[in-house]
Design an enzyme around this catalytic site. Sequence first.
Site, PDB file in Angstrom:
ATOM      1  N   TYR A   1       9.346  -4.003  -9.473  1.00 41.02           N
ATOM      2  CA  TYR A   1       8.262  -3.339 -10.200  1.00 41.02           C
ATOM      3  C   TYR A   1       7.395  -2.421  -9.367  1.00 41.02           C
ATOM      4  CZ  TYR A   1       4.089  -5.598  -8.464  1.00 41.02           C
ATOM      5  OH  TYR A   1       3.048  -5.979  -7.689  1.00 41.02           O
TER       6      TYR A   1
ATOM      7  N   ASN B   1       1.177  -0.339   5.848  1.00 37.41           N
ATOM      8  CA  ASN B   1       1.619  -0.947   4.598  1.00 37.41           C
ATOM      9  C   ASN B   1       2.383  -2.198   4.976  1.00 37.41           C
ATOM     10  OD1 ASN B   1       2.717  -1.622   2.116  1.00 37.41           O
ATOM     11  ND2 ASN B   1       4.340  -0.075   2.242  1.00 37.41           N
ATOM     12  N   GLY B   2       1.903  -3.338   4.529  1.00 39.84           N
ATOM     13  CA  GLY B   2       2.599  -4.582   4.836  1.00 39.84           C
ATOM     14  C   GLY B   2       1.641  -5.681   5.204  1.00 39.84           C
TER      15      GLY B   2
ATOM     16  N   CYS C   1       0.834  -1.185   0.000  1.00 42.94           N
ATOM     17  CA  CYS C   1       0.000   0.000   0.000  1.00 42.94           C
ATOM     18  C   CYS C   1       0.873   1.240   0.000  1.00 42.94           C
ATOM     19  CB  CYS C   1      -0.875   0.034   1.248  1.00 42.94           C
ATOM     20  SG  CYS C   1      -1.952  -1.400   1.424  1.00 42.94           S
TER      21      CYS C   1
ATOM     22  N   ASP D   1       9.667  -8.512 -19.513  1.00 48.37           N
ATOM     23  CA  ASP D   1       8.732  -8.089 -18.470  1.00 48.37           C
ATOM     24  C   ASP D   1       9.475  -8.077 -17.137  1.00 48.37           C
ATOM     25  OD1 ASP D   1       6.416  -7.241 -17.296  1.00 48.37           O
ATOM     26  OD2 ASP D   1       5.199  -8.942 -17.959  1.00 48.37           O
ATOM     27  N   ASP D   2       8.861  -7.411 -16.138  1.00 55.11           N
ATOM     28  CA  ASP D   2       9.551  -7.353 -14.847  1.00 55.11           C
ATOM     29  C   ASP D   2       9.521  -8.690 -14.130  1.00 55.11           C
ATOM     30  OD1 ASP D   2       6.877  -7.203 -13.383  1.00 55.11           O
ATOM     31  OD2 ASP D   2       6.832  -5.371 -14.568  1.00 55.11           O
TER      32      ASP D   2
ATOM     33  N   GLY E   1      -1.475   1.440  -4.853  1.00 56.46           N
ATOM     34  CA  GLY E   1      -2.740   0.821  -4.504  1.00 56.46           C
ATOM     35  C   GLY E   1      -3.906   1.607  -5.025  1.00 56.46           C
TER      36      GLY E   1
END
Length: 528
Positions: free
Chosen positions: A266, A105-106, A2, A373-374, A31
Amino acid sequence: MCGILGIVLADQQKNVAPELFEGAMFLQHRGQDAAGIVTCGTKGRFYQCKGNGMARDVFTQQRMVNLVGNMGITHLRYPTAGSSAGSEAQPFYVNSPYGITLSHNGNLVNSIELRKYLDEVVHRHINTDSDSELLTNVFAAELDKFNKSRVNNQDLFSALTGTMEAIRGAYACVAMLAGYGIIGFRDPNGIRPLLFGERINADKSRDYMLASESVVLKAHGFHTFRDVKPGEAVIIPKDSSGVVKPEFRQVVEPKVFAPDIFEYVYFARPDSVLDGVSVYHSRLEMGIKLAAKISKVEDLDIDVVIPVPDTSRTSASQCAVSLNIPYREGFVKNRYIGRTFIMPDQQERRSSVRRKLNAMESEFKGRNVLLVDDSIVRGTTSKEIVAMAREAGAKHVYFASCAPPIRFNHIYGIDLADTKALVGFNRDEDEIAKVIGADKVIFQDLEDLISCCTSDQLKQFEVGVFTGSYVTGVEDNYLQELEKIRAQNQRLRDRRDRGFSVDACIDASDMVDVKAELDISIYNRGDY
Ligand SMILES: *[C@@H]1O[C@H](CO)[C@@H](O)[C@H](O)[C@H]1NC(C)=O
């Protein structure tokens, strides 16, 4: 995963909400599922605005005028699903003690244990399936232990020590205590990012900000900033005299410093610098290392390198330069496809890749293409993209990934998928190539990826998705619990798809609001 943000302005007369909103725009890529702002006014009252959707949809002008006060926090939630996801929009609020609101966040890995503790020992009601609600309540319970009518910085730091000893997992948080100030803290492994910065005003007073990425600080003129250290906390009290003095403290012993390498692969914006490492430069390095590996692969005859937009562009263009092969933008992305179009089931997910990307025939026709791509997660997006390349006339399609094969769950806040749903689960590279329909897949080696992100201070990373070994360890029943919850969610969805109303789908045992397994590799990219 987030985005979080907190600001304290020195000027008591100013409202912080406009800056919290603007800051949210700089963190939107972290997010898009839900957004929330809580501010605190002069009488210590909280004002909140939160809901599902992007920041610009949730924070309408009309709602924003009600958010008064010179300090506040923001949250941007990473995609989750479930029927009542609105109840999980953050910041979370608990009224006792003192009025606490928190953005997290987490992801916590000992949520089962915490849920039991909150229920049986401190008798706190938990109303959602969100571990952030658990975290908020553990902190509240710790503060409650002082049994004081007013707390001070010392009490807050002690409560944070207690909290961080009780919780396990990844967390970067900004919290706000009504009338008191803003608090920031970061887990002892530093898995999730958090920065602190200051801005000096014309009258020499200072404003302070806490944010997930350095771009927000820079964009708002907070020129002096630094990362919050693992296991460290900072309190920014709001002082009636207008003098705000932040206080830092190492509240628990730091453990192995291991930020999540996915931020570099990313997740973060390329123009952010996290823990002293430029995300953009790490991605350039990934391109160089990937090219070195590709050049050793035999029987590859590549005419053109084409990125899968957007994140991989940086790596792909550098990879092309290193290989001395032309770089072309073969896929054009429609920027105006919003989250509204993302449906939970597989069939619609597949076609939404095509809604989002368009292949230009002129760049594919008759050529051997290397798509970069990542990462490759479930493989559904990659498969669709390979198919699109072939339909556009590509002869051979090779697929390179800046990250190694993802073979395990991500447990620190990116809900990738059940392990079994990962295309890398129990498959070697040839088998993965077969599943996604590519002539060959080339994955970055893990040591190479790590070397792209290291600095003198930063040597280790959380890489459990590649190795299955997680820096915080994980309780045996935790992954099973996750799977159970996902399965429950799937049942709910199946029933809904068969025409049951949402309410009918929720019987007593199904009263859970669950995170969904979206294929992150395409939806959560930032539109820089
Ligand atoms: C908490 O403080 C109040 C007032 O000081 C006191 O009456 C009460 O006994 C205390 N409770 C506990 C559990 O210590």
